[in-house]
Design an enzyme around this catalytic site. Sequence first.
Site, mmCIF file in Angstrom:
data_model
loop_
_atom_site.group_PDB
_atom_site.id
_atom_site.type_symbol
_atom_site.label_atom_id
_atom_site.label_comp_id
_atom_site.label_asym_id
_atom_site.label_seq_id
_atom_site.Cartn_x
_atom_site.Cartn_y
_atom_site.Cartn_z
ATOM 1 N N LYS A 39 0.930 -1.159 -0.022
ATOM 2 C CA LYS A 39 0.044 -0.115 -0.025
ATOM 3 C C LYS A 39 0.826 1.417 0.011
ATOM 4 O O LYS A 39 0.754 2.179 -0.596
ATOM 5 C CB LYS A 39 -1.077 -0.029 1.205
ATOM 6 C CG LYS A 39 -1.793 1.350 1.376
ATOM 7 C CD LYS A 39 -2.863 0.985 2.581
ATOM 8 C CE LYS A 39 -3.436 2.393 2.733
ATOM 9 N NZ LYS A 39 -4.586 2.185 3.855
ATOM 10 N N GLU B 167 10.378 -4.393 4.741
ATOM 11 C CA GLU B 167 10.694 -5.875 4.358
ATOM 12 C C GLU B 167 10.261 -6.006 2.791
ATOM 13 O O GLU B 167 11.230 -6.830 2.154
ATOM 14 C CB GLU B 167 9.802 -6.871 5.148
ATOM 15 C CG GLU B 167 9.912 -7.002 6.594
ATOM 16 C CD GLU B 167 9.251 -5.824 7.394
ATOM 17 O OE1 GLU B 167 9.056 -4.937 6.661
ATOM 18 O OE2 GLU B 167 9.188 -6.086 8.573
ATOM 19 N N GLY C 242 -4.786 -2.040 5.074
ATOM 20 C CA GLY C 242 -3.969 -3.143 4.467
ATOM 21 C C GLY C 242 -4.294 -4.416 4.587
ATOM 22 O O GLY C 242 -4.745 -5.351 4.061
ATOM 23 N N ARG C 243 -5.077 -4.646 6.148
ATOM 24 C CA ARG C 243 -5.587 -5.761 6.404
ATOM 25 C C ARG C 243 -7.269 -6.157 5.874
ATOM 26 O O ARG C 243 -7.770 -6.951 6.081
ATOM 27 C CB ARG C 243 -5.631 -6.276 7.847
ATOM 28 C CG ARG C 243 -6.364 -5.067 8.737
ATOM 29 C CD ARG C 243 -5.677 -4.932 10.258
ATOM 30 N NE ARG C 243 -6.369 -3.885 10.868
ATOM 31 C CZ ARG C 243 -5.499 -2.732 10.866
ATOM 32 N NH1 ARG C 243 -4.519 -2.774 10.418
ATOM 33 N NH2 ARG C 243 -5.941 -1.725 11.733
ATOM 34 N N GLU D 138 -4.682 -6.885 14.993
ATOM 35 C CA GLU D 138 -3.904 -5.615 14.442
ATOM 36 C C GLU D 138 -5.171 -4.529 14.648
ATOM 37 O O GLU D 138 -4.967 -3.153 14.918
ATOM 38 C CB GLU D 138 -3.455 -5.575 12.911
ATOM 39 C CG GLU D 138 -2.529 -4.241 12.833
ATOM 40 C CD GLU D 138 -1.522 -4.771 11.326
ATOM 41 O OE1 GLU D 138 -2.309 -4.232 10.319
ATOM 42 O OE2 GLU D 138 -0.522 -4.728 11.605
ATOM 43 N N HIS E 67 -4.590 -32.609 17.954
ATOM 44 C CA HIS E 67 -3.705 -33.529 18.325
ATOM 45 C C HIS E 67 -2.413 -32.575 18.936
ATOM 46 O O HIS E 67 -1.210 -32.882 18.791
ATOM 47 C CB HIS E 67 -3.055 -34.383 17.244
ATOM 48 C CG HIS E 67 -4.193 -35.519 17.110
ATOM 49 N ND1 HIS E 67 -4.103 -36.650 17.734
ATOM 50 C CD2 HIS E 67 -5.155 -35.565 15.991
ATOM 51 C CE1 HIS E 67 -5.217 -37.387 17.219
ATOM 52 N NE2 HIS E 67 -5.683 -36.724 16.262
ATOM 53 N N LYS F 1 9.449 -0.424 14.438
ATOM 54 C CA LYS F 1 10.082 0.043 13.069
ATOM 55 C C LYS F 1 11.162 0.634 13.196
ATOM 56 O O LYS F 1 12.229 0.848 12.370
ATOM 57 C CB LYS F 1 8.767 0.378 12.146
ATOM 58 C CG LYS F 1 8.119 -0.559 11.501
ATOM 59 C CD LYS F 1 7.217 0.199 10.636
ATOM 60 C CE LYS F 1 5.975 -0.581 10.332
ATOM 61 N NZ LYS F 1 5.008 0.178 9.329
HETATM 62 O O1 F6P Z 1 1.053 -2.642 2.382
HETATM 63 P P1 F6P Z 1 2.207 -2.031 3.069
HETATM 64 O O2 F6P Z 1 2.014 -0.523 2.860
HETATM 65 O O3 F6P Z 1 3.532 -2.701 2.646
HETATM 66 O O4 F6P Z 1 2.016 -2.544 4.647
HETATM 67 C C1 F6P Z 1 2.103 -3.889 4.935
HETATM 68 C C2 F6P Z 1 1.531 -4.088 6.503
HETATM 69 O O5 F6P Z 1 2.311 -3.270 7.224
HETATM 70 C C3 F6P Z 1 1.141 -2.738 8.293
HETATM 71 O O6 F6P Z 1 1.109 -1.330 8.165
HETATM 72 C C4 F6P Z 1 1.891 -2.849 9.862
HETATM 73 O O7 F6P Z 1 2.110 -4.249 10.118
HETATM 74 C C5 F6P Z 1 0.111 -3.418 8.080
HETATM 75 O O8 F6P Z 1 -0.951 -2.875 8.379
HETATM 76 C C6 F6P Z 1 0.049 -3.540 6.689
HETATM 77 O O9 F6P Z 1 -0.635 -4.515 6.124
#
Ligand code: F6P
Length: 533
Positions: free
Chosen positions: A206, A212, A266-267, A352, A383, A502
């Site tokens: 987003k 990452e 995002g979620r 979240e 199990h 972060k």
């Molecule tokens: O889509 P992006 O901006 O890379 O964010 C990834 C994820 O990082 C967060 O902002 C924090 O974990 C989530 O809400 C989101 O889904």
Amino acid sequence: MVIRLTETKAWKDLESHANQMKSASIRELFANEGRAKALSVEAEGVFADFSKQRLNEETIGLLVTLAREMSVPAKIEAMFSGAELNPTEGRAVLHVALRAPSDAVIEVDGENVIPGVHAVLARMRDFSRRIRSGAWKGHTGKPIRNVVNIGIGGSDLGPVMAYEALKHFSDRELTFRFVSNVDATDFYEATYDLDPAETLFIVASKTFTTQETMTNAQSARRWLVQTLGESAVDKHFVALSTNRVGVEAFGIDPENMFEFWDWVGGRYSMTSAIGLSTMIAIGPENFDEMLGGFHAMDTHFRRTPLEENLPVLMALVGIWNTNFLDAKAQAILPYEQYLKRFPAYLQQLVMESNGKRVTLDGEAVDYRTCPVFFGEPGTNGQHSFYQLIHQGTEFIPCDFIGFLKPTHDFSNHHPQLLANMLAQAEALAFGKTEDEVREEGVRQWVAHRVFEGNRGSTTILLDELTPAALGKLVSLYEHMVFVQGVIWNIGSFDQWGVQLGKVLASKILPELEGAPLGPHDASTRALIERFRG
Ligand SMILES: O=P(O)(O)OC[C@H]1O[C@](O)(CO)[C@@H](O)[C@@H]1O
């Protein structure tokens, strides 16, 4: 005027009611034969039986009153009308617009967002068809055979959950991989056996700034370019994002960008452009069916009175267990192997969203909010951790999710699967008394064989795991989260809790690489020094 949850009349009534219900037993409650029917609801083909929860019709009545006192109906309408329900980020919350029909009108700042949604969907359909048919050629002229989604959190969990859930509907000629962790192992394992000339990377982010994802995307770029050269990027990278500038800066042609908007959390984004990998896997027609399932549950949620409103009832039963019966966790137990990533998906969606300790007004809450969500597909969980659910010291409400028809009908697997699911819910609710153990002739270790029971669960049944069914199920939980957030008066659509880590990681990173150490506690300093050797 700020309504304080614990000062509402309904909350106080629920507290007195809970004092009675804490000593009630589900066994005794079932003396009322009509209970199973009275406490079950069906909506859009999703059947939910709440009768094995430790509650009665009076409980539901009081909870519905609480929902009214906390303005749930007005908040539902506000969401569908594009109100700014995410005030700490100054945004509307409109994932429901992503699956609304093309003639719907939903405005944000006076502009109807629906045409934009459908324009992106049309581009996604066209692109998916070209990948699936082989019309889209890679840099060397070979068709794409491998699709690698790079993203994390909502830009990974929705796509990977949906891919696994709908694998039966997917094009088995294509290989799908999902890279999320910044651990290079994730990238290595996803790509080591792939031919770059046949591989498409979908960079899903987003913000297009997430560390990452950017690190993995840069590695993907190097992996591709070292074999095919710089000019190959155009045919092998697409981006899903709200950040056009960031996408261009990375070197992805904006023509290959599928847009979404800041009013999509995002979620809550798996029905936005973030769903591109899902659409390529299952095809546009199946994706549209999934959107139809989402929309059907969205409409049920918007239009149905609270008493029969499935997401509302799920939310209220959760509030009852958390706030009045002191549950600190909730298990999600799909008896369907294709839903193996569904618990992981829900972990982000629920925790979240509602893992918050201050109200929207910034005051510390004086009640419990989101419990810990966890789970495994049945029967594997049985199990593993069910021992604790049956006989541990914690009460862990469970959601059992099953499908009447199997996707694969081999011999008697499906009756076995469902027998296990029904048996678990029965055992949790009714247990096994000491007398019952002794009646079996047992004389030793009797206490170890007793199940106290009285442990509530909800059984959710759908007909068959189709794209539409998945859409209904996800929408159900999305709206459950929303209603709980409204009642707890917390901001369900921000995630400030992920920021501090972060920021600290960005300070520690150069220190691990040799920069002078900043001010740290003795433990962190010693650990950094140990890494530096
Ligand atoms: O889509 P992006 O901006 O890379 O964010 C990834 C994820 O990082 C967060 O902002 C924090 O974990 C989530 O809400 C989101 O889904």
